[in-house]
Motif scaffolding. Sequence first.
Motif, mmCIF file in Angstrom:
data_model
loop_
_atom_site.group_PDB
_atom_site.id
_atom_site.type_symbol
_atom_site.label_atom_id
_atom_site.label_comp_id
_atom_site.label_asym_id
_atom_site.label_seq_id
_atom_site.Cartn_x
_atom_site.Cartn_y
_atom_site.Cartn_z
ATOM 1 N N VAL A 96 13.850 -28.010 31.301
ATOM 2 C CA VAL A 96 14.353 -29.271 31.872
ATOM 3 C C VAL A 96 13.740 -29.567 33.233
ATOM 4 O O VAL A 96 13.978 -30.629 33.808
ATOM 5 C CB VAL A 96 15.900 -29.274 31.988
ATOM 6 C CG1 VAL A 96 16.545 -29.100 30.632
ATOM 7 C CG2 VAL A 96 16.394 -28.238 32.993
ATOM 8 N N GLY A 97 12.976 -28.617 33.769
ATOM 9 C CA GLY A 97 12.337 -28.826 35.060
ATOM 10 C C GLY A 97 13.185 -28.437 36.254
ATOM 11 O O GLY A 97 12.939 -28.897 37.374
ATOM 12 N N ALA A 98 14.174 -27.566 36.041
ATOM 13 C CA ALA A 98 14.996 -27.084 37.158
ATOM 14 C C ALA A 98 14.220 -26.047 37.954
ATOM 15 O O ALA A 98 13.510 -25.221 37.384
ATOM 16 C CB ALA A 98 16.298 -26.480 36.645
ATOM 17 N N GLY A 99 14.381 -26.067 39.280
ATOM 18 C CA GLY A 99 13.617 -25.159 40.114
ATOM 19 C C GLY A 99 14.236 -23.786 40.283
ATOM 20 O O GLY A 99 13.533 -22.817 40.570
ATOM 21 N N SER A 100 15.571 -23.702 40.126
ATOM 22 C CA SER A 100 16.266 -22.461 40.449
ATOM 23 C C SER A 100 17.355 -22.153 39.420
ATOM 24 O O SER A 100 17.816 -23.036 38.694
ATOM 25 C CB SER A 100 16.917 -22.547 41.838
ATOM 26 O OG SER A 100 15.974 -22.866 42.824
ATOM 27 N N LEU A 101 17.763 -20.876 39.426
ATOM 28 C CA LEU A 101 18.877 -20.414 38.605
ATOM 29 C C LEU A 101 19.779 -19.566 39.486
ATOM 30 O O LEU A 101 19.306 -18.686 40.213
ATOM 31 C CB LEU A 101 18.375 -19.591 37.417
ATOM 32 C CG LEU A 101 19.422 -18.963 36.495
ATOM 33 C CD1 LEU A 101 20.296 -20.030 35.832
ATOM 34 C CD2 LEU A 101 18.747 -18.095 35.422
ATOM 35 N N VAL A 102 21.083 -19.841 39.445
ATOM 36 C CA VAL A 102 22.051 -19.165 40.308
ATOM 37 C C VAL A 102 22.518 -17.859 39.664
ATOM 38 O O VAL A 102 22.724 -17.785 38.448
ATOM 39 C CB VAL A 102 23.260 -20.086 40.575
ATOM 40 C CG1 VAL A 102 24.301 -19.382 41.436
ATOM 41 C CG2 VAL A 102 22.798 -21.376 41.245
ATOM 42 N N LEU A 103 22.700 -16.846 40.525
ATOM 43 C CA LEU A 103 23.159 -15.527 40.092
ATOM 44 C C LEU A 103 24.479 -15.206 40.786
ATOM 45 O O LEU A 103 24.538 -15.145 42.019
ATOM 46 C CB LEU A 103 22.125 -14.459 40.457
ATOM 47 C CG LEU A 103 20.750 -14.584 39.807
ATOM 48 C CD1 LEU A 103 19.716 -13.786 40.579
ATOM 49 C CD2 LEU A 103 20.804 -14.108 38.359
ATOM 50 N N CYS A 104 25.544 -15.009 40.016
ATOM 51 C CA CYS A 104 26.863 -14.705 40.574
ATOM 52 C C CYS A 104 27.278 -13.267 40.243
ATOM 53 O O CYS A 104 27.073 -12.805 39.115
ATOM 54 C CB CYS A 104 27.912 -15.666 40.032
ATOM 55 S SG CYS A 104 27.694 -17.373 40.583
ATOM 56 N N PRO A 105 27.890 -12.561 41.211
ATOM 57 C CA PRO A 105 28.280 -11.167 40.996
ATOM 58 C C PRO A 105 29.587 -11.030 40.218
ATOM 59 O O PRO A 105 30.368 -11.984 40.111
ATOM 60 C CB PRO A 105 28.450 -10.638 42.422
ATOM 61 C CG PRO A 105 28.933 -11.844 43.181
ATOM 62 C CD PRO A 105 28.190 -13.016 42.588
ATOM 63 N N LEU A 106 29.821 -9.826 39.709
ATOM 64 C CA LEU A 106 31.059 -9.531 38.995
ATOM 65 C C LEU A 106 32.253 -9.803 39.897
ATOM 66 O O LEU A 106 32.254 -9.445 41.078
ATOM 67 C CB LEU A 106 31.055 -8.064 38.542
ATOM 68 C CG LEU A 106 32.181 -7.646 37.588
ATOM 69 C CD1 LEU A 106 32.084 -8.388 36.267
ATOM 70 C CD2 LEU A 106 32.125 -6.133 37.349
ATOM 71 N N ASN A 107 33.292 -10.409 39.327
ATOM 72 C CA ASN A 107 34.409 -10.903 40.129
ATOM 73 C C ASN A 107 35.745 -10.542 39.476
ATOM 74 O O ASN A 107 36.606 -11.387 39.292
ATOM 75 C CB ASN A 107 34.282 -12.432 40.284
ATOM 76 C CG ASN A 107 35.329 -13.015 41.199
ATOM 77 O OD1 ASN A 107 35.581 -12.508 42.275
ATOM 78 N ND2 ASN A 107 35.960 -14.104 40.763
ATOM 79 N N ASP A 108 35.888 -9.258 39.115
ATOM 80 C CA ASP A 108 37.137 -8.848 38.449
ATOM 81 C C ASP A 108 37.802 -7.638 39.109
ATOM 82 O O ASP A 108 38.689 -7.022 38.536
ATOM 83 C CB ASP A 108 36.875 -8.554 36.966
ATOM 84 C CG ASP A 108 36.017 -7.314 36.743
ATOM 85 O OD1 ASP A 108 35.576 -6.685 37.739
ATOM 86 O OD2 ASP A 108 35.792 -6.954 35.568
ATOM 87 N N GLY A 109 37.379 -7.317 40.332
ATOM 88 C CA GLY A 109 37.958 -6.171 41.030
ATOM 89 C C GLY A 109 37.197 -4.873 40.849
ATOM 90 O O GLY A 109 37.478 -3.881 41.522
ATOM 91 N N THR A 110 36.223 -4.862 39.943
ATOM 92 C CA THR A 110 35.404 -3.671 39.733
ATOM 93 C C THR A 110 34.450 -3.490 40.912
ATOM 94 O O THR A 110 33.801 -4.443 41.337
ATOM 95 C CB THR A 110 34.583 -3.798 38.437
ATOM 96 O OG1 THR A 110 35.467 -3.995 37.336
ATOM 97 C CG2 THR A 110 33.736 -2.555 38.207
ATOM 98 N N VAL A 111 34.372 -2.274 41.421
ATOM 99 C CA VAL A 111 33.450 -1.976 42.517
ATOM 100 C C VAL A 111 32.076 -1.653 41.933
ATOM 101 O O VAL A 111 31.954 -0.826 41.041
ATOM 102 C CB VAL A 111 33.950 -0.786 43.363
ATOM 103 C CG1 VAL A 111 32.921 -0.418 44.436
ATOM 104 C CG2 VAL A 111 35.289 -1.122 44.011
ATOM 105 N N ILE A 112 31.075 -2.339 42.428
ATOM 106 C CA ILE A 112 29.695 -2.054 42.025
ATOM 107 C C ILE A 112 28.936 -1.664 43.286
ATOM 108 O O ILE A 112 28.843 -2.460 44.231
ATOM 109 C CB ILE A 112 29.032 -3.262 41.334
ATOM 110 C CG1 ILE A 112 29.782 -3.584 40.038
ATOM 111 C CG2 ILE A 112 27.559 -2.993 41.065
ATOM 112 C CD1 ILE A 112 29.182 -4.721 39.237
ATOM 113 N N ASP A 113 28.408 -0.439 43.309
ATOM 114 C CA ASP A 113 27.781 0.019 44.544
ATOM 115 C C ASP A 113 26.441 -0.684 44.779
ATOM 116 O O ASP A 113 25.867 -1.311 43.888
ATOM 117 C CB ASP A 113 27.639 1.545 44.580
ATOM 118 C CG ASP A 113 26.685 2.096 43.528
ATOM 119 O OD1 ASP A 113 25.621 1.495 43.286
ATOM 120 O OD2 ASP A 113 27.001 3.157 42.947
ATOM 121 N N ASN A 114 25.957 -0.558 46.004
ATOM 122 C CA ASN A 114 24.761 -1.282 46.419
ATOM 123 C C ASN A 114 23.530 -0.904 45.605
ATOM 124 O O ASN A 114 22.689 -1.757 45.297
ATOM 125 C CB ASN A 114 24.492 -1.035 47.900
ATOM 126 C CG ASN A 114 25.563 -1.638 48.786
ATOM 127 O OD1 ASN A 114 26.342 -2.484 48.349
ATOM 128 N ND2 ASN A 114 25.614 -1.201 50.034
#
Length: 273
Positions: A96-114
Amino acid sequence: MTIALHRFCVNRKIAPGLDIPAFFKLVNRLGLTKVELRNDMPGGKVTDELSHQQVRDLAERYGLEIVTINAVYPFNRPTSAVCSLTESLLKEAQAVGAGSLVLCPLNDGTVIDNEKTMTALQTLSPLFDRYGIQGLVEPLGFPQSSLRSAALAQTLIRDAGVPFKLLIDTFHHALYPAAASEFAGVDISMVGLVHLSGVEATGPIEALTDDDRIMLTPGDRLDSLGQIKTLESRGYQGIYAFEPFSSVLASWREEDIERAIHSSIERVQQHCA
């Protein structure tokens, strides 16, 4: 200096009842040139029932740039399903010609280390390279989010050695208690997009939800205007995209949407003049 109209963008979330042709036409009527598409609209598809070429043609007809598609979730748990979703959305963005795609982190209380988040960034980055799409990492300020800090997200992007940028959201910035103090360490050149919304709902800030997000008003508890002024003073020259989420938007008529966008732009321009 007043923020020019060409720097404002409208996220499709503001118009859940409009199909893409009506949405594009509305944005064009406002004299704006940028939109964001989504993969979580009521129809469940980025382009509704239109082909990618039809969306491209409509964007050209109305003089619009498709800035992003929202969003890959949860990017920092890159299962085969998440990788498949990412590639699918990248193909759509390219088509479609979009320049970017957004990335969202897990949001359920689970801890994900760096380390795991860095590995996720490194896993997904080659896909973005393949399709020529910019990745935008959006920290979510909710208490249960696995990545709340823009400063930390910046560090992880750099340490992972990937060319992603940050998406700063005034709602999520306000929800993360250390955001203001940490933001001095954020390199403004790494900010690829800013999402704007406002909140008038009462109660503790940390208890706010997406459904509280409206457009910018005099009673905004997020201080979105103050956040914009800080960004501008730091040299940000990028795009501001309106992204309200409230369920009340479903009942808005086109004139309500236009009035809210016009009023919010006027508020921003007056505050930052």
